[in-house]
Scaffold this active site. Structure first.
Site, mmCIF file in Angstrom:
data_model
loop_
_atom_site.group_PDB
_atom_site.id
_atom_site.type_symbol
_atom_site.label_atom_id
_atom_site.label_comp_id
_atom_site.label_asym_id
_atom_site.label_seq_id
_atom_site.Cartn_x
_atom_site.Cartn_y
_atom_site.Cartn_z
ATOM 1 N N ASP B 239 0.810 -1.231 0.000
ATOM 2 C CA ASP B 239 0.000 0.000 0.000
ATOM 3 C C ASP B 239 0.838 1.274 0.000
ATOM 4 O O ASP B 239 0.401 2.316 0.489
ATOM 5 C CB ASP B 239 -0.961 0.019 1.204
ATOM 6 N N ALA B 240 2.056 1.206 -0.519
ATOM 7 C CA ALA B 240 2.942 2.374 -0.487
ATOM 8 C C ALA B 240 3.385 2.822 -1.875
ATOM 9 O O ALA B 240 4.193 3.735 -1.997
ATOM 10 C CB ALA B 240 4.164 2.078 0.377
#
Lengths: 295, 295, 295, 295
Positions: B239-240
């Protein structure tokens, strides 16, 4: 005579803007970019638009840096005209970030749009040389003066006399943009022609819905679930000029007409400030009665 | 081997796209536009961005028309490399509108993102050569097949074996973009490297808030007044990755976690479809771990 | 001592508000509505919420009209306590529209939230008895005084001494609500306890994303496509209190950190004004660390 | 005859809804809440609205739980009529969550609204007993049948004959709500009267702007910066019925009429689904030609 007036801090020297519109055909970008490269200018931003790749109109906005631009401006413009603009039959204009436009604000009794513009100017969000505020009422004088701006009360009980007085002010102060910040009188087409500068108006509805008087009462009556605001250039036909910006806010059965006015006021001030900022930064080009806005 | 597959109707022949990124310096636009003018190409759109006019990176996207582009593509690319790209040390790429990217959709059990992509493709909103759908469950097979798309059930109970099987599918089908349309398994960095194509994921929160599992329950617990969705490129760190698109919807105290899931699903499918469309049209360039999106 | 201070015009006499929270069970609405009918009151608005129809908490807000309410308030409260509130173990409160809350605004150097609240109060959008403005800088004194509001410069170089001085001001002026309108110092839990009134803060991000310092720089660094603002009650834990209101604005690769600050400022002032208005109108009830907002 | 048809899963037994409208006066809430408390019912939600606290109309929606409601419904209704409704001259209605309304969808060629409604029903977002789809074209038959819904092709070349055939279908199937999911033929006032049920239409503009034909072309021509959609009840006057829901999406100079259609389609399907859901849940009451929507 343009008053020297105060300057907006933070404006970059040697930064120029070119806006172009012309009939679309191959080679325009190459010619323009080639010209600026030859002059040693660096392009900071460039935006372009074709209304139709086949036979439409072409629009362009360049932001560029050129050493000693302030002193070379005339020469640059002459060269551009000769080498590029002529052969493409361009309508074009070069302006300098360091020479913001001279502006007059027109207002009646509602303070929200006026105060928001004054406050944004103080924060340096709006690059303008604010020459004066003109109002058909005297009630906002102290607000204007608290921001250090010239205030002129021009009553409109006699509409012709009022417009003549306003025209004197506008032409004598070299106004380049008029902003109707909830100015509630209709300007005659004669006035608009003679003033010789564009005017931006904020209409308190999502045009073309609810043109004319008291749009919030009209909106409440119809039972719409959104109310909005429209910033547009003023033309001789009421509320029909080219639209610069619009926005809306959701409303429901609980909101009275007074609530719509309160909620709408927030949209009005935001939409007008946005439109004025775009105009001041030369981001708006006209495509007939539509606008091209290079954000 | 890239399957010929069906073609998206409405794709224009002879229309190409060039994307560029390089160190910013004067003369880039003139060189690029000059090159295309020399070749007889007409620029349909052009967008550019400088991350910093002094010493930053320069990004550009051109959409151009050139007669017989399909047959002249190799020659054009070689010329561009020689005459322009080399001296500016550009990272660049030319693609053809008539050759849409080959895509694999990955999905688990939730149908909303998958069905929305399939429906938009059927409406010709998404120019892609959709090679297959891969799922770790078999439950959406009939939906996939109703749209005439190959469906592969690849169980992930054994994660390594599953990834190997998926990798075979992806490399043998010439996949150029993977879309995780609510695919709920984490892909290993080893898989991502070997797959050799970018993956776009939809995360069901406004990242960086509520990364990780069950973001709607996290959001409800925190009592936020908006829930959102984020489309991002997948990187090894969960999720980065670089964000392509985000949106939110207002919620209040009445909404349960189930309501957040329902309302969020509408945002998820809209945000993912938007991001995929932008990628397919070569509108997204990478600036470190941020994206430049030429809309 | 509560200063008499000026009154907000337009506040209706004889209009009261009752807020209730208690364990949910059948018969609450009948008991409450029956009580008010017996007293001859007319319900203007009523809102209710059950966090869970089976075994959750029940929340209610009534707006009612009762002749001679100002003089009958004590008697009404005693009767309500005896006849209704006790048997349902309610937490409840009655307030009068004609007695707006006494408020202190805390501010540092940024003017946008402060000026917006002052302007909305002048327009009678915010029913409050504004007792004073407290700042750890002296720079906004003239703005405060232009609106006719007491301004106190309380330096925070010595944090303990500063908090003591602020506490004296707050307790001696009978402050019922503190508003941190971009007040950039952390208030100690000891201060919060002793102040004895709630504080609303505006945080310049979409919490829980980017808590702590310089959220716009964090947001730019992460490359998000929306930036936002969050109004929340202040608790001992930084940026973790119950959220009243949030909103966002879309941003892209062109926006610098300075642009995010400028665009975010508009969201901040709107979100804070909304949250303060709701609190002043007794529309916000606490459900643990979440809020119930009856709009 | 109402077909038994399939039931929406997840509908709660013993949950009822009461909607009321009447002349406003003191004591209504106490009487209603008292009645339900006496019956042993628990109020799950309650919403009320007064169009004007002095002499306006009063609107209320209750959601309640009562053991064995399905078998006690007739008795409950009779009691409510006798004890409460009569003395307040209420227009009222009780419905059961476990008995969703019987619905017909009308559609022409555009699939987006139809598919979205079908998909939301499959996800159990729309509590309805979907009896049939009627179309003046045959092109969406396979989509309808893929969702297992009866499809009737009723050509409208002969408008009177078409309406007669449609009327037969609607009355014989016990239709309680008709949804015009981009049904492009005008329904006659004679048809509307005889059908005996309300119809919800989606108009592809922000009404009252751009009523009538081809609103996206009208919007493009006028150069608006937002396009929208409006869900409204159908009345004899075209595009003038009470509005249930509206939304908009931002557009600019780059968008062609085709782009407006594509972007608008997303707004249309969202707005229509929202309006239909509200109607199915008995959240919409009529206040003259305006709606009260208890969300």
């Amino acid at each position: 005579m343009t008053l020297p007036a105060e300057r907006t801090p933070g404006l970059r020297p040697d930064v120029g803007r070119l806006t172009i519109s012309c009939h679309d055909r191959p080679g325009i970008v190459a010619a323009v970019a080639g010209f600026f490269a030859e002059q040693g200018a660096n392009l900071i931003h460039a935006d372009q638009h074709s209304s139709d790749p086949e036979g439409g109109r072409f629009f362009m906005r360049l932001e560029f840096h050129l050493d000693a631009l302030e002193s070379r401006r005339q020469e640059l413009a002459a060269l551009f005209d000769e080498k590029v603009a002529g052969s493409f039959r361009m309508r074009w204009q070069i302006s300098l970030e360091s020479e913001p436009k001279t502006v007059a604000l027109l207002v009646s009794k509602s303070d929200h749009c006026l105060l928001d513009l004054l406050w944004r100017r103080r924060r340096n969000e709006l690059p303008m040389n604010l020459a004066m505020i003109v109002s058909n009422h005297d009630s906002l004088r102290s607000d204007a003066e608290a921001f250090g701006v010239d205030f002129h009360h021009v009553p409109m009980d006699n509409h012709d006399a009022g417009e003549r007085q306003m025209l004197d002010l506008i032409t004598s102060r070299g106004i380049e943009l008029g902003v109707l910040a909830r100015y509630m009188r209709v300007l005659s087409s004669r006035f608009l022609e003679r003033a010789g500068c564009p005017f931006i108006n904020i209409h308190h509805s999502f045009l073309p819905a609810f043109a004319g008087a008291d749009p919030y009462a009209q909106a409440h009556q119809r039972g719409v679930k959104l109310v909005g605001a429209t910033a547009h250039y003023v033309t001789a036909e009421l509320d029909a000029g080219p639209i610069l910006a619009q926005d809306v806010v959701a409303v429901g059965h609980r909101e009275t007409v007074a609530d719509l006015r309160r909620l709408g006021a927030d949209v009005e001030r935001a939409v007008l400030a946005q439109a004025v900022k775009w105009h001041l930064e030369d981001r708006v080009l006209l495509d007939g009665h539509r606008t091209v806005v290079f954000r």
